[in-house]
Design a protein around this motif. Structure first.
Motif, PDB file in Angstrom:
ATOM      1  N   LEU A  74       0.821  -1.201   0.000  1.00 22.59           N
ATOM      2  CA  LEU A  74       0.000   0.000   0.000  1.00 22.59           C
ATOM      3  C   LEU A  74       0.861   1.261   0.000  1.00 22.59           C
ATOM      4  O   LEU A  74       0.607   2.200  -0.768  1.00 22.59           O
ATOM      5  CB  LEU A  74      -0.918   0.011   1.226  1.00 22.59           C
ATOM      6  CG  LEU A  74      -1.685   1.324   1.478  1.00 22.59           C
ATOM      7  CD1 LEU A  74      -2.710   1.548   0.383  1.00 22.59           C
ATOM      8  CD2 LEU A  74      -2.342   1.314   2.851  1.00 22.59           C
ATOM      9  N   LEU A 283      -3.423   8.415   8.850  1.00 18.85           N
ATOM     10  CA  LEU A 283      -3.271   9.338   7.720  1.00 18.85           C
ATOM     11  C   LEU A 283      -1.867   9.925   7.690  1.00 18.85           C
ATOM     12  O   LEU A 283      -1.303  10.149   6.607  1.00 18.85           O
ATOM     13  CB  LEU A 283      -4.317  10.454   7.808  1.00 18.85           C
ATOM     14  CG  LEU A 283      -4.316  11.492   6.680  1.00 18.85           C
ATOM     15  CD1 LEU A 283      -4.438  10.813   5.317  1.00 18.85           C
ATOM     16  CD2 LEU A 283      -5.435  12.502   6.884  1.00 18.85           C
ATOM     17  N   ARG A 286       0.336   7.363   5.898  1.00 22.91           N
ATOM     18  CA  ARG A 286       0.070   7.269   4.457  1.00 22.91           C
ATOM     19  C   ARG A 286       0.623   8.495   3.729  1.00 22.91           C
ATOM     20  O   ARG A 286       1.271   8.371   2.681  1.00 22.91           O
ATOM     21  CB  ARG A 286      -1.429   7.148   4.208  1.00 22.91           C
ATOM     22  CG  ARG A 286      -2.021   5.818   4.639  1.00 22.91           C
ATOM     23  CD  ARG A 286      -3.539   5.849   4.635  1.00 22.91           C
ATOM     24  NE  ARG A 286      -4.066   6.302   3.358  1.00 22.91           N
ATOM     25  CZ  ARG A 286      -5.309   6.784   3.200  1.00 22.91           C
ATOM     26  NH1 ARG A 286      -6.121   6.872   4.240  1.00 22.91           N
ATOM     27  NH2 ARG A 286      -5.725   7.160   2.014  1.00 22.91           N
ATOM     28  N   LYS A 290       3.741   9.098   0.898  1.00 27.21           N
ATOM     29  CA  LYS A 290       3.590   9.856  -0.346  1.00 27.21           C
ATOM     30  C   LYS A 290       4.656  10.935  -0.471  1.00 27.21           C
ATOM     31  O   LYS A 290       5.127  11.239  -1.572  1.00 27.21           O
ATOM     32  CB  LYS A 290       2.200  10.492  -0.408  1.00 27.21           C
ATOM     33  CG  LYS A 290       1.051   9.518  -0.573  1.00 27.21           C
ATOM     34  CD  LYS A 290      -0.279  10.265  -0.606  1.00 27.21           C
ATOM     35  CE  LYS A 290      -1.456   9.307  -0.712  1.00 27.21           C
ATOM     36  NZ  LYS A 290      -2.759  10.044  -0.699  1.00 27.21           N
ATOM     37  N   VAL A 307      -4.435   1.905   9.216  1.00 28.28           N
ATOM     38  CA  VAL A 307      -4.010   2.435   7.912  1.00 28.28           C
ATOM     39  C   VAL A 307      -4.726   1.693   6.790  1.00 28.28           C
ATOM     40  O   VAL A 307      -5.259   2.302   5.853  1.00 28.28           O
ATOM     41  CB  VAL A 307      -2.485   2.305   7.740  1.00 28.28           C
ATOM     42  CG1 VAL A 307      -2.068   2.748   6.334  1.00 28.28           C
ATOM     43  CG2 VAL A 307      -1.746   3.134   8.787  1.00 28.28           C
ATOM     44  N   LEU A 308      -4.763   0.366   6.870  1.00 30.49           N
ATOM     45  CA  LEU A 308      -5.410  -0.430   5.836  1.00 30.49           C
ATOM     46  C   LEU A 308      -6.921  -0.193   5.818  1.00 30.49           C
ATOM     47  O   LEU A 308      -7.533  -0.091   4.742  1.00 30.49           O
ATOM     48  CB  LEU A 308      -5.108  -1.903   6.063  1.00 30.49           C
ATOM     49  CG  LEU A 308      -3.637  -2.304   5.856  1.00 30.49           C
ATOM     50  CD1 LEU A 308      -3.382  -3.705   6.409  1.00 30.49           C
ATOM     51  CD2 LEU A 308      -3.264  -2.253   4.378  1.00 30.49           C
ATOM     52  N   ASP A 310      -8.590   2.506   6.779  1.00 30.48           N
ATOM     53  CA  ASP A 310      -8.890   3.828   6.249  1.00 30.48           C
ATOM     54  C   ASP A 310      -8.821   3.831   4.730  1.00 30.48           C
ATOM     55  O   ASP A 310      -9.633   4.450   4.060  1.00 30.48           O
ATOM     56  CB  ASP A 310      -7.909   4.855   6.811  1.00 30.48           C
ATOM     57  CG  ASP A 310      -8.229   5.233   8.246  1.00 30.48           C
ATOM     58  OD1 ASP A 310      -9.211   4.718   8.803  1.00 30.48           O
ATOM     59  OD2 ASP A 310      -7.481   6.051   8.816  1.00 30.48           O
ATOM     60  N   THR A 311      -7.834   3.126   4.204  1.00 26.95           N
ATOM     61  CA  THR A 311      -7.682   3.063   2.752  1.00 26.95           C
ATOM     62  C   THR A 311      -8.868   2.334   2.114  1.00 26.95           C
ATOM     63  O   THR A 311      -9.422   2.774   1.113  1.00 26.95           O
ATOM     64  CB  THR A 311      -6.374   2.349   2.379  1.00 26.95           C
ATOM     65  OG1 THR A 311      -5.283   3.013   3.017  1.00 26.95           O
ATOM     66  CG2 THR A 311      -6.154   2.357   0.870  1.00 26.95           C
ATOM     67  N   GLU A 312      -9.248   1.211   2.695  1.00 27.96           N
ATOM     68  CA  GLU A 312     -10.385   0.449   2.171  1.00 27.96           C
ATOM     69  C   GLU A 312     -11.677   1.253   2.245  1.00 27.96           C
ATOM     70  O   GLU A 312     -12.519   1.195   1.352  1.00 27.96           O
ATOM     71  CB  GLU A 312     -10.529  -0.861   2.949  1.00 27.96           C
ATOM     72  CG  GLU A 312      -9.372  -1.831   2.707  1.00 27.96           C
ATOM     73  CD  GLU A 312      -9.398  -3.015   3.661  1.00 27.96           C
ATOM     74  OE1 GLU A 312     -10.282  -3.022   4.543  1.00 27.96           O
ATOM     75  OE2 GLU A 312      -8.543  -3.898   3.527  1.00 27.96           O
ATOM     76  N   GLU A 314     -11.948   4.544   2.077  1.00 36.00           N
ATOM     77  CA  GLU A 314     -11.898   5.580   1.044  1.00 36.00           C
ATOM     78  C   GLU A 314     -12.211   5.001  -0.335  1.00 36.00           C
ATOM     79  O   GLU A 314     -12.823   5.660  -1.175  1.00 36.00           O
ATOM     80  CB  GLU A 314     -10.524   6.238   1.032  1.00 36.00           C
ATOM     81  CG  GLU A 314     -10.274   7.146   2.208  1.00 36.00           C
ATOM     82  CD  GLU A 314      -8.918   7.811   2.116  1.00 36.00           C
ATOM     83  OE1 GLU A 314      -8.226   7.611   1.095  1.00 36.00           O
ATOM     84  OE2 GLU A 314      -8.542   8.531   3.067  1.00 36.00           O
ATOM     85  N   GLN A 315     -11.767   3.760  -0.533  1.00 32.34           N
ATOM     86  CA  GLN A 315     -11.968   3.144  -1.834  1.00 32.34           C
ATOM     87  C   GLN A 315     -13.389   2.606  -2.016  1.00 32.34           C
ATOM     88  O   GLN A 315     -13.777   2.172  -3.081  1.00 32.34           O
ATOM     89  CB  GLN A 315     -10.955   1.999  -2.028  1.00 32.34           C
ATOM     90  CG  GLN A 315      -9.514   2.503  -2.132  1.00 32.34           C
ATOM     91  CD  GLN A 315      -8.502   1.385  -2.183  1.00 32.34           C
ATOM     92  OE1 GLN A 315      -8.823   0.224  -1.898  1.00 32.34           O
ATOM     93  NE2 GLN A 315      -7.257   1.723  -2.530  1.00 32.34           N
TER      94      GLN A 315
END
Length: 316
Positions: A74, A283, A286, A290, A307-308, A310-312, A314-315
């Protein structure tokens, strides 16, 4: 460096015989030619200084290996190490152990430069036993901070702690984190300060924390302005380089005079190890990836899962 007044070879022989060879303490005493009470003292000392370490794993904890792989993919960084359990409740013990393993893996040599930042996590791990011997390795701070009353931001002391634990060669910055304009100009010609900036430029390793989002920070160095509009979008920082959710570094009042390596210098360091624990830093982690401000992340299982998740989310 394992700091003890007792003979390190005797400590190692006693610990190896008891924990690796499974001898009883009476048998260890016979092997070493010492008394039974002496063996007990040797084993206690070996545990105290970190020569012997134990780890109690959570029974229903997640598959850490799988978490590491998923988080590495990720974030797009080189390495991820995850300690089981909530490391804030354990005073970052597991994160310190993993940092020790990473530093051993790097096999730093005499004359190599290791930089360390200020922060709650870096201060905690700098005082832990079990760090590898780094004799001859130069350990230097990344930010000034002589004026800070909070020990979390006393980077020179964090350097001294880590050097004491590892046998490294400490170097210090004798300047505040945010000097006045006249002092800033003077520092550019000061030999001791130029010596530190030269170390920044040739560092092999950086060990830093990852700051929480600006709006929720409970602890903040005195040189960073509170409630400044330019930092409203800051979701984290590494070595006082604040960045937004897209990884863009932010400029704020006084940031042009901060005593710290530039973001470009940080990105040029071959191995940058970031330490972070706490779901609120999901956040921050992540966005820091970046921003390319670290190549290795050491965290704990709850933080990795956040972290994982939050990403899922958002997606969708």
């Amino acid at each position: 460096m394992l700091d003890s007044t007792m003979d390190p070879q005797l400590l190692h022989r006693a610990a190896s015989a008891y924990y690796l060879d499974n001898l009883r303490q009476a048998e260890v005493a016979d092997r070493l030619g010492v008394s039974r009470p002496t063996v007990s003292k040797l084993l206690t000392e070996a545990r105290r200084i970190g020569m012997v370490r134990f780890e109690v794993l959570d029974v229903s904890g997640p598959d850490v290996t799988d978490l590491e792989q998923r988080l590495r993919d990720l974030l797009g960084i080189d390495r991820v190490r995850i300690a089981p359990g909530d490391q804030r409740e354990r005073e970052f013990r597991g994160i310190g152990d993993l940092l020790g393993e990473e530093l051993r893996r790097l096999e730093l040599r005499r004359g190599d430069v290791l930089l360390i930042s200020s922060g709650t996590t870096t201060r905690a791990v700098s005082r832990m036993p079990g760090m590898p011997e780094l004799r001859g390795v130069i350990i230097a701070p990344t930010v000034g901070g002589q004026q800070e009353s909070d020990p979390v931001f006393q980077t020179n002391e964090i350097v001294r702690n880590l050097a004491d634990r590892t046998g490294g060669d400490p170097r210090f910055i004798f300047a505040p984190a945010l000097p006045s304009p006249s002092l800033w100009r003077s520092l550019q010609a000061d030999p001791s300060f130029v010596g530190i900036t030269d170390l920044w430029a040739r560092a092999s390793v950086l060990v830093s924390g990852i700051g929480a989002p600006y709006s929720s920070r409970e602890s903040l160095t005195s040189v960073v302005p509170r409630d400044d509009p330019s930092l409203r979008d800051a979701v984290g920082d590494v070595c006082l380089h604040f960045y937004d959710a897209d990884g863009n570094t932010l400029v704020y009042p006084g940031s042009d005079r901060l005593v710290r390596p530039s973001a470009e210098v940080l990105r040029a360091i071959p191995t940058s190890i970031a330490l972070a624990a706490g779901r609120g830093k999901a956040l921050s982690i992540r966005a820091g990836a970046k921003a390319a401000l670290f190549t290795t992340l050491i965290t704990d299982a709850p933080t990795a899962e956040a972290v994982l998740a939050d990403t899922e989310s958002e997606q969708g």
